[in-house]
Write a protein that holds these residues in place. Structure first.
Motif, short mmCIF file in Angstrom:
data_model
loop_
_atom_site.label_atom_id
_atom_site.label_comp_id
_atom_site.label_asym_id
_atom_site.label_seq_id
_atom_site.Cartn_x
_atom_site.Cartn_y
_atom_site.Cartn_z
N VAL A 99 41.19 43.60 44.06
CA VAL A 99 42.64 43.76 43.91
C VAL A 99 43.03 45.23 44.14
O VAL A 99 44.00 45.53 44.83
CB VAL A 99 43.10 43.28 42.52
N LYS A 100 42.23 46.13 43.60
CA LYS A 100 42.50 47.57 43.75
C LYS A 100 42.36 48.00 45.21
O LYS A 100 43.16 48.78 45.72
CB LYS A 100 41.56 48.41 42.87
N LYS A 160 26.68 51.37 47.29
CA LYS A 160 27.34 51.52 48.58
C LYS A 160 28.85 51.65 48.43
O LYS A 160 29.50 52.42 49.13
CB LYS A 160 26.98 50.33 49.47
N VAL A 161 29.43 50.90 47.50
CA VAL A 161 30.88 50.95 47.28
C VAL A 161 31.30 52.38 46.96
O VAL A 161 32.26 52.91 47.54
CB VAL A 161 31.32 49.97 46.17
N ALA A 173 38.94 51.26 41.76
CA ALA A 173 38.03 50.26 42.34
C ALA A 173 36.59 50.71 42.22
O ALA A 173 35.71 49.92 41.85
CB ALA A 173 38.40 50.00 43.80
N ALA A 174 36.33 51.97 42.52
CA ALA A 174 34.97 52.50 42.42
C ALA A 174 34.47 52.45 40.97
O ALA A 174 33.29 52.15 40.72
CB ALA A 174 34.91 53.92 42.97
N PHE A 192 34.18 43.04 40.14
CA PHE A 192 34.37 43.03 41.60
C PHE A 192 35.69 42.34 41.98
O PHE A 192 36.34 42.76 42.95
CB PHE A 192 33.17 42.39 42.29
N ASN A 193 36.09 41.33 41.24
CA ASN A 193 37.41 40.72 41.49
C ASN A 193 38.52 41.74 41.25
O ASN A 193 39.48 41.82 42.03
CB ASN A 193 37.61 39.48 40.62
#
Length: 184
Positions: free
Chosen positions: A116-117, A166-167, A140-141, A111-112
């Motif tokens: 950033v993405k 959800k992301v 990121a996904a 998640f960190n």
């Protein structure tokens, strides 16, 4: 001598007219909003209800054009990831299984990296570099998927699985918005 009512009307009518012009100009300054565009986006998303409720609950949605809506969508995801990162230390304190702790710590790392993405995707979309933005959103996904995969061989469920799911759905909403922007 003028009656009190005619004096009052001389004062009230200009105020009403001024008020009307103020409301019209204020509405125009609020930005672009097209209900049909929002419906089109949400109907193309993988989760209409999530799309509609998420975008409609953010007041920025009603003040931006399609480009701005893409930025709002990325920002919503960024906020979701940051909120989850803020919650992970508290969740870690409740875990007793060392393997679950390791899995969630790996998710924290994922998640960190996703954060950033998302920030980089926001910057790219801000400068209308939509290809770069969608590539960063994909990365990121995938970090969210990596987190979810930590638990795929486990009998326990990820304590943040609602967020990881959800992301991905929110990223797809951004893809749809960008697709609409770039196709016109």
């Amino acid at each position: 001598m003028a009656s009190p009512i005619s004096c009052l009307s001389i004062l009230v009518i200009p105020l009403l007219v001024t008020s009307l012009f103020y409301q019209v100009s204020n509405a125009a300054n609020q930005g672009w909003f097209d209900e049909a565009f929002l419906e089109k986006i949400c109907k193309k998303s993988t989760d209409y209800d999530l799309c509609s409720s998420t975008l409609r609950s953010d007041p920025r949605t009603y003040t931006v054009n399609p480009h701005g809506l893409a930025l709002v969508s990325i920002s919503i995801n960024t906020n979701l990831v940051q909120t989850t990162l803020d919650q992970i230390p508290g969740i870690l304190n409740t875990l007793t299984d060392p393997l679950d702790e390791t899995r969630l710590q790996n998710c924290q790392t994922d998640f960190n990296e996703a954060l950033v993405k998302f920030n980089a995707a926001y910057a790219a979309a801000s400068s209308t570099s939509y290809t770069e933005a969608t590539n960063l959103l994909t990365e990121a996904a995938l970090k969210s998927v990596e987190c979810e995969n930590e638990y795929s061989s486990s009998s326990s469920e990820s304590p943040i699985s609602d967020t990881t799911n959800k992301v991905g759905k929110l990223v797809f909403i951004t893809y749809v918005i960008v697709g609409e922007i770039t196709s016109t």
